[in-house]
Design a protein around this motif. Structure first.
Motif: not given
Length: 418
Positions: A325-350
């Motif tokens: 619904g709005r613009s913004g950025t956010l850097v997420l650190e996603v943990t995943d003990r099974d390793g399927l989706s773990a990582g650091r991601y930059r979201l740029e939303a608008a």
């Protein structure tokens, strides 16, 4: 006692379907025998390579099945989901890691296929968070005390040129799928319905273990004659000692693609002669219903609980599939003990689109993949999760920023169980 390594977990063969059903029924505390009708029905739709059994010798002691599903993301884009169902472990074989092995096998296959998320409806709450699932939607059921609802007892239908017609199952199979498609394209959390779903719900296909009661079907058509709502309900037979009707209407399904249809169908079922209570079936937790009645207190919540659970398999595609619904950025650190989706991601939303990509920038919000699944459809607050210790702010205010980007004005809802 069989050792853990003695349990063989694998896709079943077609000739093992009866044994698999016996284990399934045992796990769900149903009569364990598999009838010929149930075997014949299951054979028509299960995919053997996605139907796992855990075998102790020749005996199936655990079951697990998945199938392809479409799930509506925020904004209306459908994503491909690995829908998980029919999960059981026989009570004699609990606590041996059987479910963990089956889940790992299925989720790895789903990741390889390119599924964006996995979904399930949890019978018990504590189980699936261990595997990266998060509660993504809630459902509620209301009971309406019709006499105190304040509706006009002389109400005889819409007065704006629209109409309500009673129809039969043949009409429902023609009208229902298109109406449901319109609903699910606009409803985050909704899933697709197969042709078999409509056959079961209208009695063309009667499951061996189920007692079929033909519902009443009501269709709302607007002033131009277009169907905008469909209601299916049954009514019990209960009379008071003074020969007064005290009957309860139970809503089996209600699809409304306009507020006018929603209002008219609720008013209709509350106006049926002899009906003094209406049980709404599973609805969205912020359903309009109570406030469609002159006295909203006449509708009380009978049950409210978690419903759809989501496990993110592809963070990039999941975050880019939904709208913001709005613009913004956010850097997420996603943990995943099974390793399927773990990582650091930059979201740029608008509002006109979003991009999400792996990054080496400093994280602003750290969370488990299960919490990301809880936030993804917009139902939960990152601020609340931070207060609960389930997400961690690496930058002050990051949880509030996540809420501003991710939360939705209406709550997500999944109308169906699977």
């Amino acid at each position: 006692m069989s050792r853990r390594q003695d349990i063989d977990i694998r896709p079943i063969h077609e000739d093992e379907i009866p044994e698999w059903i016996r284990a399934l029924n045992t796990g769900f505390l149903r009569p364990p025998s598999a009838s010929d009708a149930e075997v014949a029905d299951r054979t028509t739709y299960i995919v053997p390579e996605r139907t796992l059994g855990a075998f102790d010798g020749d005996r199936c002691v655990a079951t697990f099945r998945s199938f392809t599903q479409e799930l509506t993301a925020v904004g209306g884009t459908p994503v491909t989901a690995d829908a998980i169902s029919n999960v059981t472990v026989t009570s004699t074989h609990r606590r041996r890691g059987i479910l963990t092995r089956m889940m790992a096998q299925d989720l790895a296959a789903a990741k390889d296929r390119g599924d964006v998320v996995a979904t399930l409806i949890a019978a018990e709450y504590p189980i699936y968070g261990r595997y990266g699932f998060g509660r993504a939607t809630t459902a509620a059921e209301w009971t309406i005390d019709v006499p105190r609802a304040g509706l006009d007892p002389r109400w005889a239908g819409p007065d704006d040129g629209a109409r309500i017609d009673l129809v039969d199952g043949d009409d429902v199979r023609k009208i229902g799928p298109e109406l449901h498609e319109r609903l699910r394209r606009a409803q985050p959390g909704a899933i697709d319905r197969s042709e078999r779903w409509w056959q079961v719900s209208t009695g063309v296909l009667v499951l061996d273990r189920a007692q079929w009661t033909e519902p009443f079907y009501a269709v709302y058509r607007n002033a131009q004659g277009q169907a905008e709502g469909l209601l299916a309900y049954t009514v019990d037979e209960h009379w008071g000692d003074a020969k007064q009707p005290l009957e309860t209407a139970k809503v089996k399904d209600m699809i409304a693609v306009s507020p006018a249809a929603e209002r008219a169908l609720w008013w209709y079922v509350c106006s049926v002669d002899w009906v003094t209570k209406v049980r709404t079936g599973w609805r969205a937790p912020d359903d309009l219903l109570p406030h469609l009645l002159p006295d909203p207190r006449a509708a009380r919540i009978t049950t409210q609980a978690d419903w759809l659970w989501v496990r993110i398999l592809d963070v990039v595609r999941a975050m880019e599939a939904r709208t913001y619904g709005r613009s913004g950025t956010l850097v997420l650190e996603v943990t995943d003990r099974d390793g399927l989706s773990a990582g650091r991601y930059r979201l740029e939303a608008a509002p006109d689109g979003a991009s999400c990509a792996p990054t080496t920038e400093d994280a602003e919000l750290t969370l488990d993949v299960g919490e990301l699944g809880t936030l993804w459809l917009g139902d939960e607050s990152a601020v609340r999760l931070a207060a609960l210790g389930r997400v961690r702010e690496e930058r002050a205010g990051a949880a509030s920023e996540a809420d501003a980007l991710l939360r939705t004005s209406r709550r997500p809802w999944c109308p169906d169980i699977f």
